[in-house]
Design an enzyme around this catalytic site. Sequence first.
Site, PDB file in Angstrom:
ATOM      1  N   CYS A   1     -27.029  -8.593  13.930  1.00 41.93           N
ATOM      2  CA  CYS A   1     -28.281  -7.998  14.382  1.00 41.93           C
ATOM      3  C   CYS A   1     -29.468  -8.635  13.671  1.00 41.93           C
ATOM      4  CB  CYS A   1     -28.290  -6.485  14.102  1.00 41.93           C
ATOM      5  SG  CYS A   1     -27.620  -5.485  15.441  1.00 41.93           S
TER       6      CYS A   1
ATOM      7  N   CYS B   1       2.348   3.185  -3.236  1.00 45.36           N
ATOM      8  CA  CYS B   1       1.610   4.265  -3.904  1.00 45.36           C
ATOM      9  C   CYS B   1       1.172   5.337  -2.915  1.00 45.36           C
ATOM     10  CB  CYS B   1       0.370   3.701  -4.601  1.00 45.36           C
ATOM     11  SG  CYS B   1       0.751   2.584  -5.937  1.00 45.36           S
ATOM     12  N   HIS B   2       0.711   4.906  -1.753  1.00 45.08           N
ATOM     13  CA  HIS B   2       0.088   5.837  -0.816  1.00 45.08           C
ATOM     14  C   HIS B   2       1.032   6.397   0.237  1.00 45.08           C
ATOM     15  CE1 HIS B   2      -3.901   5.155  -2.411  1.00 45.08           C
ATOM     16  NE2 HIS B   2      -3.733   3.850  -2.327  1.00 45.08           N
TER      17      HIS B   2
ATOM     18  N   CYS C   1     -35.125  -1.014  17.816  1.00 42.19           N
ATOM     19  CA  CYS C   1     -34.211  -0.887  18.961  1.00 42.19           C
ATOM     20  C   CYS C   1     -33.510   0.459  18.972  1.00 42.19           C
ATOM     21  CB  CYS C   1     -33.167  -1.994  18.936  1.00 42.19           C
ATOM     22  SG  CYS C   1     -33.826  -3.616  19.316  1.00 42.19           S
ATOM     23  N   HIS C   2     -32.897   0.792  17.850  1.00 44.36           N
ATOM     24  CA  HIS C   2     -31.962   1.929  17.837  1.00 44.36           C
ATOM     25  C   HIS C   2     -32.606   3.288  17.653  1.00 44.36           C
ATOM     26  CE1 HIS C   2     -28.510  -0.617  18.264  1.00 44.36           C
ATOM     27  NE2 HIS C   2     -28.874  -1.357  17.250  1.00 44.36           N
TER      28      HIS C   2
ATOM     29  N   CYS D   1     -34.212  -2.282  12.476  1.00 42.91           N
ATOM     30  CA  CYS D   1     -33.121  -1.549  13.137  1.00 42.91           C
ATOM     31  C   CYS D   1     -33.734  -0.483  14.045  1.00 42.91           C
ATOM     32  CB  CYS D   1     -32.219  -0.862  12.122  1.00 42.91           C
ATOM     33  SG  CYS D   1     -31.708  -1.886  10.728  1.00 42.91           S
TER      34      CYS D   1
ATOM     35  N   CYS E   1      -8.185  -2.031  -4.886  1.00 39.07           N
ATOM     36  CA  CYS E   1      -6.781  -1.635  -5.026  1.00 39.07           C
ATOM     37  C   CYS E   1      -5.888  -2.857  -5.142  1.00 39.07           C
ATOM     38  CB  CYS E   1      -6.337  -0.808  -3.811  1.00 39.07           C
ATOM     39  SG  CYS E   1      -6.428   0.958  -4.072  1.00 39.07           S
TER      40      CYS E   1
ATOM     41  N   ARG F   1     -21.586  -6.950  12.029  1.00 45.21           N
ATOM     42  CA  ARG F   1     -22.556  -6.490  13.010  1.00 45.21           C
ATOM     43  C   ARG F   1     -23.973  -6.445  12.422  1.00 45.21           C
ATOM     44  NH1 ARG F   1     -23.760  -8.245  16.892  1.00 45.21           N
ATOM     45  NH2 ARG F   1     -25.799  -7.418  17.331  1.00 45.21           N
TER      46      ARG F   1
ATOM     47  N   CYS G   1       0.860  -1.194   0.000  1.00 46.13           N
ATOM     48  CA  CYS G   1       0.000   0.000   0.000  1.00 46.13           C
ATOM     49  C   CYS G   1       0.892   1.237   0.000  1.00 46.13           C
ATOM     50  CB  CYS G   1      -0.890   0.038   1.247  1.00 46.13           C
ATOM     51  SG  CYS G   1      -1.773  -1.474   1.592  1.00 46.13           S
TER      52      CYS G   1
END
Lengths: 285, 108, 151
Positions: A246, A102-103, A204-205, A201, A137, A242, A99
């Site tokens: 959920c 280039c970066h 709950c949230h 979602c 990439c 995650r 990486c």
Amino acid sequence: MKNKIIATSLAMALVSTAGIVGLSADPVDETLSIDGTPMVSRTKAPEGHPFDEVMSGWLFRTSETRALEADSFSNPGMLGVEEGEAIWNTVEGTAGKSCASCHNDAKESMKGVGASYPKWDADAKRPINLELQINKCREQNMGAEPYAFDKGGQKPLTAYIKNQSLGMPVALDLSKGELQKWWDDGKKTYYSRTGQLNLSCASCHEDNMGKNIRADHLSQGQVNGFPVYRLKQGGLVSVHNRFRGCIRDTRAEYPKAFSDELMALELYVTWRGTGLSVETPAVRQ
Amino acid sequence: MAKSKPRVKVPKSAKAGEVITIKTLISHKMESGQRKDKAGKVIPRSIINKFTCEFNGAKVFECDIDPAISANPFFEFTAKVSEPGTFNFIWVDDDGSIYTEEKKIEVN
Amino acid sequence: MKFTRRQALGLTAGAAALGFTGLGSSLAFANAEDTEKRIMEFTGGKKPESGKITLTAPEIAENGNTVPISVSVESAMSGDDLVESVMILAEGNPNPAVATFHFTELSGEASATTRMRLAKTQNVVAVAKMKDGSAYSDTRQVKVTIGGCGG
């Protein structure tokens, strides 16, 4: 239909039970500082947001968990970030590049990246998140194999890159490509109930943010700290992991990682945290 | 987190006789030997079982570690320094691997 | 994802949470007796007194997998006033042994912090063995919670 109503009521009963001794029902009135640098963990929500204020998940955790994130040395997620740094500097693939080839120094080149993804990928004609950008990439520029979901260097490298934007406010550019349409799709998913427990979602949230589900203190479900160090796994956990967890927990079949459905959801959920500081790697339960 | 990498935080300098705080963290799964795999077979124990801190060759602090210590073992402890020198940190893995780290400190 | 009836029941009962702590679903948990035995072995038969040692642990552990604890023993840590070792035990874990810290004069202070796994709500015990043969202990109950949605 009757069963669904019963299941939903049971689920909601679980949510309403304040239950366990001592767990506060409100997010704490504190500011997260990492190594002394204050983070934005509460901020005015963007236009069209269901909340007035967006809040970091950090505010909903116990004092011991919060303390783990405040010191970057003690934060076990930083071990993953270090691993990511090593990967950044490792040559891989037929092109003989790393990486860094280039970066160069990620501290410079990757600043802001963690705060502005997902972006629009004109080639694939869909949103692209950091995990997929890394794979793109690797394939196109390094001649290296793309990482399988959550495998290889995907989590540590994503955490390392996002960590270079620590403290910067999450800010997406929805004007590019067809991001607005994908945002609409993500929003639809967010509010769609799934599974035997018939929960979305938002169940709950949004509707029960701040209450306890059994002994878990429900946050707004923000993703500004992902990949997070989850105490439960004792390791880094990615956004799509995650999401799948959920949805699995609503007793539904869960979509594949990086599927259209989850990419749209990631775009929308990231937007819901607009203005919060990137906290990667956050420490959560 | 594949390989075990240690991180150690030691102040760069201290006054003679000062008690300093040292923090250590090492990446390790700490497989307890209690978990079972999908087939129902017990996943064998594989942990770091000992951590030692020495200063100029003399033992400062040691910990006998059991499987109930969490993944990515963290230890914070103190050391009284009265001369400049080098701290050596040693972690011993069940499989016989030894991980080490060292940090120098100036003492005035 | 298809759930077998056992899996579904397990999720409902929250019993699966035990598996998540990495300490297994074995029901052969240690009891207070085993812990007593280990303490006596450690102290050489001396019943520990209270005082001198302080065990700090959260009242409620957000996740049983990573619970920060620390111990501190009042001692000059020089000459005959020296803490040799401090043993930590978890009464309710399948195996109560957690860690044993060994101190020296070079420690400066007899204090240490670490992170431990707790399989369920239980007492955590810290026992200090002093150079002069005396022993002290402190106990803290830590409530271990089950997360929402079985996860």
